[in-house]
Enzyme design. Sequence first.
Site, PDB file in Angstrom:
ATOM      1  N   SER A   1      35.610  48.252  38.671  1.00 48.51           N
ATOM      2  CA  SER A   1      34.460  47.359  38.474  1.00 48.51           C
ATOM      3  C   SER A   1      33.302  47.728  39.392  1.00 48.51           C
ATOM      4  CB  SER A   1      34.850  45.906  38.792  1.00 48.51           C
ATOM      5  OG  SER A   1      35.761  45.442  37.838  1.00 48.51           O
TER       6      SER A   1
ATOM      7  N   HIS B   1      32.640  47.733  32.741  1.00 47.80           N
ATOM      8  CA  HIS B   1      33.504  48.859  32.413  1.00 47.80           C
ATOM      9  C   HIS B   1      32.981  49.576  31.167  1.00 47.80           C
ATOM     10  CE1 HIS B   1      36.918  48.219  35.198  1.00 47.80           C
ATOM     11  NE2 HIS B   1      36.463  46.988  35.194  1.00 47.80           N
TER      12      HIS B   1
ATOM     13  N   HIS C   1      42.859  46.698  31.121  1.00 52.56           N
ATOM     14  CA  HIS C   1      43.693  45.917  32.034  1.00 52.56           C
ATOM     15  C   HIS C   1      44.801  45.220  31.249  1.00 52.56           C
ATOM     16  CE1 HIS C   1      39.567  46.106  33.611  1.00 52.56           C
ATOM     17  NE2 HIS C   1      40.104  46.110  34.816  1.00 52.56           N
TER      18      HIS C   1
ATOM     19  N   TYR D   1      45.621  42.211  31.523  1.00 58.83           N
ATOM     20  CA  TYR D   1      45.201  40.849  31.125  1.00 58.83           C
ATOM     21  C   TYR D   1      44.399  40.844  29.832  1.00 58.83           C
ATOM     22  CZ  TYR D   1      40.709  41.983  33.355  1.00 58.83           C
ATOM     23  OH  TYR D   1      39.533  42.586  33.706  1.00 58.83           O
ATOM     24  N   GLU D   2      43.939  42.023  29.391  1.00 63.85           N
ATOM     25  CA  GLU D   2      43.224  42.064  28.116  1.00 63.85           C
ATOM     26  C   GLU D   2      44.201  41.961  26.943  1.00 63.85           C
ATOM     27  OE1 GLU D   2      39.630  44.838  28.114  1.00 63.85           O
ATOM     28  OE2 GLU D   2      40.677  45.511  29.910  1.00 63.85           O
TER      29      GLU D   2
ATOM     30  N   ALA E   1      38.207  46.989  42.576  1.00 65.75           N
ATOM     31  CA  ALA E   1      37.631  45.925  43.394  1.00 65.75           C
ATOM     32  C   ALA E   1      38.749  44.932  43.674  1.00 65.75           C
ATOM     33  CB  ALA E   1      36.498  45.244  42.640  1.00 65.75           C
TER      34      ALA E   1
ATOM     35  N   MET F   1      43.601  43.007  39.980  1.00 65.10           N
ATOM     36  CA  MET F   1      44.186  42.920  38.639  1.00 65.10           C
ATOM     37  C   MET F   1      44.303  44.280  37.946  1.00 65.10           C
ATOM     38  SD  MET F   1      41.987  39.635  37.324  1.00 65.10           S
ATOM     39  CE  MET F   1      41.576  38.267  38.427  1.00 65.10           C
ATOM     40  N   SER F   2      44.324  45.367  38.718  1.00 64.51           N
ATOM     41  CA  SER F   2      44.358  46.697  38.078  1.00 64.51           C
ATOM     42  C   SER F   2      45.205  47.660  38.905  1.00 64.51           C
ATOM     43  CB  SER F   2      42.932  47.235  37.934  1.00 64.51           C
ATOM     44  OG  SER F   2      42.409  47.580  39.200  1.00 64.51           O
TER      45      SER F   2
ATOM     46  N   ASN G   1      35.270  40.302  47.872  1.00 67.14           N
ATOM     47  CA  ASN G   1      35.209  38.865  48.225  1.00 67.14           C
ATOM     48  C   ASN G   1      36.431  38.521  49.064  1.00 67.14           C
ATOM     49  OD1 ASN G   1      36.415  39.239  45.296  1.00 67.14           O
ATOM     50  ND2 ASN G   1      37.469  37.476  46.192  1.00 67.14           N
TER      51      ASN G   1
ATOM     52  N   HIS H   1      33.356  36.933  38.605  1.00 72.55           N
ATOM     53  CA  HIS H   1      33.261  38.372  38.321  1.00 72.55           C
ATOM     54  C   HIS H   1      31.867  38.890  38.673  1.00 72.55           C
ATOM     55  CE1 HIS H   1      34.332  42.192  36.594  1.00 72.55           C
ATOM     56  NE2 HIS H   1      33.428  42.113  35.640  1.00 72.55           N
TER      57      HIS H   1
END
Length: 274
Positions: free
Chosen positions: A31, A62, A84, A86-87, A114, A212-213, A236, A248
Amino acid sequence: MDEIDVIDRGAAAIRAHLGGPFPKTALVLGSGLGKFAETLSDIRSVSYGDIPGFSRSTVVGHAGKLVVGNAGGRPVAVLQGRIHAYEGYAAQTIAAPIRILKTLGVECLFLTNASGGLSEKMQPGTLMIIEDHINFSNFNPLVGPNDDRFGPRFPDMTDAYDPGLRALLASAAREAGVAVTSGIYVFAIGPSFETAAEIRMYGKLGADAVGMSTVPECIVARHCGMKVVGLSVVTNLATGIAKQPLSHAETLAEAAKAYGRVERLLANFLAVLP
Ligand code: HPA
């Protein structure tokens, strides 16, 4: 169509679109870091839409392009954007791009992402060399029939992130004057950010950053014998440590701020890679 067929067709499509020898080093840009692809010289590129086995990410930040060029005097392939878990993609769909790179001869995979920092020490803008990971999800990209042509049913995960490449990345950072730390990345599948209780747990488990990746790609790459090196950009403080809700948009904005240092570090690393 079986999975191997998709892999072979994907590799053939890339060869047909790009021509020439394929680089032995590939980078996956996380990201807000996609700009690195534009710093390469002698660029050739192909859209994911033109490659069987490459699915387009649905996520803002992306782009969906495979770019080949030179960086630090070395040919590299850059995946500008990733998909990802989650997609909602199946294990084989997540694995395919990495296996296509393997089929094209890639030996070294540089994964970037990230992440959220799990302690006050991991402030936004921190660059963390991934020392190891915790897969805190039920997702594993190798679930399903094993294809022995890529690797064994039960792949070893000792030194998942190559110790030699980690040391090289740390020394490239020193030379480039870019501050880095090193730590453990925990994979939470998302797409919801974590709760404060989950973040306290991850900290107790010994993780330093959450995202998440990366972990699925690392597993697929290690299964087929590629060396992996990883860099996480903390964008963050994680939930409960942060004073404000997460978004995001903040991830993209903080990654953009850190981008200049990431670019210098990547260029230096690629220049010293043997
Ligand atoms: N959690 C999970 N993924 C992330 C975060 C986070 O706090 N920041 C950037 N990616």
